[in-house]
Design a protein around this motif. Structure first.
Motif, PDB file in Angstrom:
ATOM      1  N   SER A   1       0.817  -1.218   0.000  1.00 10.05           N
ATOM      2  CA  SER A   1       0.000   0.000   0.000  1.00 10.05           C
ATOM      3  C   SER A   1       0.845   1.260   0.000  1.00 10.05           C
ATOM      4  CB  SER A   1      -0.928   0.011   1.224  1.00 10.05           C
ATOM      5  OG  SER A   1      -0.175   0.175   2.425  1.00 10.05           O
ATOM      6  N   GLY A   2       2.134   1.129   0.372  1.00  8.82           N
ATOM      7  CA  GLY A   2       3.000   2.300   0.442  1.00  8.82           C
ATOM      8  C   GLY A   2       3.501   2.764  -0.913  1.00  8.82           C
ATOM      9  N   ALA A   3       3.596   1.847  -1.875  1.00  8.82           N
ATOM     10  CA  ALA A   3       4.012   2.171  -3.245  1.00  8.82           C
ATOM     11  C   ALA A   3       5.291   3.009  -3.273  1.00  8.82           C
ATOM     12  CB  ALA A   3       2.896   2.890  -3.988  1.00  8.82           C
ATOM     13  N   VAL A   4       6.375   2.487  -2.669  1.00 17.11           N
ATOM     14  CA  VAL A   4       7.632   3.242  -2.635  1.00 17.11           C
ATOM     15  C   VAL A   4       8.650   2.731  -3.645  1.00 17.11           C
ATOM     16  CG1 VAL A   4       7.388   3.891  -0.231  1.00 17.11           C
ATOM     17  CG2 VAL A   4       8.550   1.755  -0.810  1.00 17.11           C
ATOM     18  N   GLY A   5       8.254   1.808  -4.493  1.00 15.73           N
ATOM     19  CA  GLY A   5       9.183   1.321  -5.505  1.00 15.73           C
ATOM     20  C   GLY A   5       9.716  -0.056  -5.186  1.00 15.73           C
TER      21      GLY A   5
ATOM     22  N   GLY B   1      11.142  -7.125   1.238  1.00 15.22           N
ATOM     23  CA  GLY B   1      12.120  -7.801   0.392  1.00 15.22           C
ATOM     24  C   GLY B   1      13.462  -8.059   1.028  1.00 15.22           C
ATOM     25  N   ALA B   2      13.612  -7.752   2.319  1.00 13.63           N
ATOM     26  CA  ALA B   2      14.901  -7.949   2.983  1.00 13.63           C
ATOM     27  C   ALA B   2      15.018  -9.348   3.569  1.00 13.63           C
ATOM     28  CB  ALA B   2      15.090  -6.910   4.086  1.00 13.63           C
TER      29      ALA B   2
ATOM     30  N   ALA C   1       9.898   1.059   6.646  1.00 11.73           N
ATOM     31  CA  ALA C   1      10.562  -0.216   6.353  1.00 11.73           C
ATOM     32  C   ALA C   1      10.848  -0.346   4.859  1.00 11.73           C
ATOM     33  CB  ALA C   1       9.690  -1.378   6.841  1.00 11.73           C
ATOM     34  N   ALA C   2       9.833  -0.010   4.041  1.00  9.39           N
ATOM     35  CA  ALA C   2      10.011  -0.115   2.585  1.00  9.39           C
ATOM     36  C   ALA C   2      11.120   0.803   2.103  1.00  9.39           C
ATOM     37  CB  ALA C   2       8.691   0.198   1.894  1.00  9.39           C
ATOM     38  N   ARG C   3      11.165   2.016   2.665  1.00  9.83           N
ATOM     39  CA  ARG C   3      12.169   3.004   2.223  1.00  9.83           C
ATOM     40  C   ARG C   3      13.570   2.547   2.610  1.00  9.83           C
ATOM     41  NH1 ARG C   3      11.496   8.839   1.322  1.00  9.83           N
ATOM     42  NH2 ARG C   3      13.493   9.913   1.654  1.00  9.83           N
ATOM     43  N   LEU C   4      13.737   2.024   3.822  1.00  6.41           N
ATOM     44  CA  LEU C   4      15.053   1.562   4.264  1.00  6.41           C
ATOM     45  C   LEU C   4      15.537   0.410   3.387  1.00  6.41           C
ATOM     46  CD1 LEU C   4      17.282   1.817   6.475  1.00  6.41           C
ATOM     47  CD2 LEU C   4      16.125  -0.048   7.636  1.00  6.41           C
ATOM     48  N   VAL C   5      14.643  -0.549   3.114  1.00  5.66           N
ATOM     49  CA  VAL C   5      15.045  -1.699   2.312  1.00  5.66           C
ATOM     50  C   VAL C   5      15.352  -1.273   0.878  1.00  5.66           C
ATOM     51  CG1 VAL C   5      14.279  -3.916   1.353  1.00  5.66           C
ATOM     52  CG2 VAL C   5      13.793  -3.341   3.744  1.00  5.66           C
ATOM     53  N   ARG C   6      14.542  -0.370   0.334  1.00  3.69           N
ATOM     54  CA  ARG C   6      14.786   0.116  -1.030  1.00  3.69           C
ATOM     55  C   ARG C   6      16.130   0.839  -1.105  1.00  3.69           C
ATOM     56  NH1 ARG C   6      11.211   4.947  -2.952  1.00  3.69           N
ATOM     57  NH2 ARG C   6      12.647   5.906  -1.468  1.00  3.69           N
TER      58      ARG C   6
END
Length: 457
Positions: free
Chosen positions: A250-254, A285-286, A452-457
């Motif tokens: 839902s965050g759609a950060v790439g 994805g981590a 979380a999504a931003r850190l992993v990306r």
């Protein structure tokens, strides 16, 4: 509709024995062969550590401030379904039943969570220095707020059989059943220090013994069948379990390429963390690996990102300093542009020194213990772009510490968060230093999965 037997252990005030009773209930019910899902109202990390020991599965938090009221039921159901379906959920309250953040009319209180999750309440009443008057307390709490059902009373700190009988007779007139009476048992008190109970992970053999003793206490002095009957009376919940994969989507950060290793600090010095954090990192994805800064001399192989959560590094400062190889590797990782999220203890570990003990030297500052506790929710705004937030992003977090950071006069980097203090004065806090985001502010990523999504990306 989901059927989940559940009760919430609350009290008129802090210090009434909620943690002892909730942990004992969890242990005693597990001993009977039930799968118990443990939960804690509020941002607290320490009580869930004891719940984890008692239940054999992660203790989880339910905090409307940190995750939003709309996620309380989904997170409750997620915890009850993970790693396997639970037979019953035990929720431990916070402070007094109706006490929330000041000025919010009880928002995020135990009563708020009980009402939102339609969970019956077990009221633990401290009977020290009171007998018949307990009934007035029970009557008041049972009738104070519509939508909150006090379905049972536990009399704690009972001095004698006569004392118990007097209190039981009085409470009977309220119509709320007494489901147990616990005598004064100093031998099962869990040790505490300046921020509350000592975390279970810091005293594992003793913690296991304490949990076993609390289980015996519950088995011997509580009517477990009555507790289960009350739990089974909880209505079905019309919601779905929270899903970390859906939250990330839902965050759609790439997209993330590959499976980067995110190393998460653990061990005795870093005991503060929410169970949903590694779940969200994995969903983003981590591959999540834990490491112990007290003992491991190197980061996990292939580490591409670091999460340094909260805990008590000041208690273990000497051992952290002695692990020179790891401190050097963390500093080199930061210098090379490795992304790091550090909260409270993690920030202290990255400073030049803590109470005179050398730390990693990543951040331009030092810290000292202070006599005054800093405690409370904060509505913060990111004042700099970082690995976990865009400038201008708004978050709700929580401070809980007795240290103070002194920034070096010639230090580089920007602040992490800004907010208004209790006097409505602007306050800037933390560090954004290269690709390091460090702050006293604890956040719950179920409320902001984009971090979380931003850190992993």
């Amino acid at each position: 509709m989901v059927s989940l037997p559940r009760v919430l252990v609350a009290a008129p005030a802090s210090g009434s024995g909620k943690t002892m009773i909730a942990t004992g209930l969890i242990a005693a019910l597990r001993e009977r062969g039930l799968a118990v899902s443990p939960h804690k109202v509020g941002p607290d990390y320490i009580d869930p550590g004891y719940h984890t020991q008692a239940a054999g599965r992660p203790g989880r938090n339910l905090d409307a401030h940190l995750v939003g009221q709309e996620r309380l039921v989904p997170l409750l159901l997620h915890g009850a379904a993970t790693p396997e379906p639970a037979d019953v959920a035990i929720i431990e309250g916070v402070m007094g039943l109706f006490d929330g953040a000041l000025g919010t009319d009880g928002f995020a209180s135990s009563a708020h969570v009980a009402r939102s999750t339609r969970t019956p309440v077990l009221l633990a009443v401290n009977c020290a220095a009171v007998s018949r008057s307990v009934a007035a307390v029970v009557h008041g709490f049972a009738t104070f707020e519509p939508g909150v059902r006090v379905g049972g009373v536990i009399l704690n700190n009972v001095a004698s059989p006569r004392h118990e009988a007097e209190a039981r007779r009085a409470v009977a007139a309220t119509g709320v059943p007494v489901v147990g009476a616990i005598p004064r048992l100093p031998d099962v008190v869990v040790p505490s220090r300046h921020l509350g109970l000592i975390p279970a992970a810091e005293r594992r053999p003793e913690a296991l013994s304490a949990v076993a003793a609390l289980g015996r206490m519950a088995r011997d002095h509580l009517d477990l069948e009555a507790v289960l009957e009350l739990a089974r009376s909880a209505p079905e919940l019309d919601d779905s379990p929270w899903d970390p994969v859906a939250a990330i989507a839902s965050g759609a950060v790439g997209a993330t390429r590959g499976e980067p290793v995110v190393a998460v600090a653990a061990g005795e010095a870093f005991t503060f963390g929410y169970a949903e954090t590694p779940e969200l990192l994995a969903a983003a994805g981590a591959r999540v690996e834990t490491f112990d800064p007290l003992r491991d001399e190197a980061l996990p192989a292939g580490t591409a990102g670091l999460v340094l959560g909260g805990g008590f590094p000041q208690i273990h400062a000497g051992a952290l300093t002695a692990n020179t190889e790891l401190r050097r590797e963390v500093a080199a990782f930061a210098d090379a542009g490795g992304p790091i999220l550090a909260e409270c203890a993690g920030m202290l570990y990255l400073l030049r020194e803590l109470d005179g003990a050398p730390m990693c030297g990543v951040l331009p500052g030092s810290a000292r213990m202070h006599p005054r506790l800093v405690l409370g929710y904060r509505t913060a705004v990111a004042v700099s772009d970082s690995v976990v937030a865009d400038e201008g992003a708004r978050v709700t977090g929580h401070e809980f510490h007795r240290t103070r950071v002194r920034h070096d006069a010639n230090g580089s980097g920007a602040r992490a968060w800004g907010w208004r203090d209790s006097r409505d004065e602007p306050e800037l806090e933390g560090f954004v230093h290269g690709r390091v985001h460090a702050s006293y502010l604890h956040t719950h990523w179920a409320g902001r999965p984009d971090a979380a999504a931003r850190l992993v990306r």
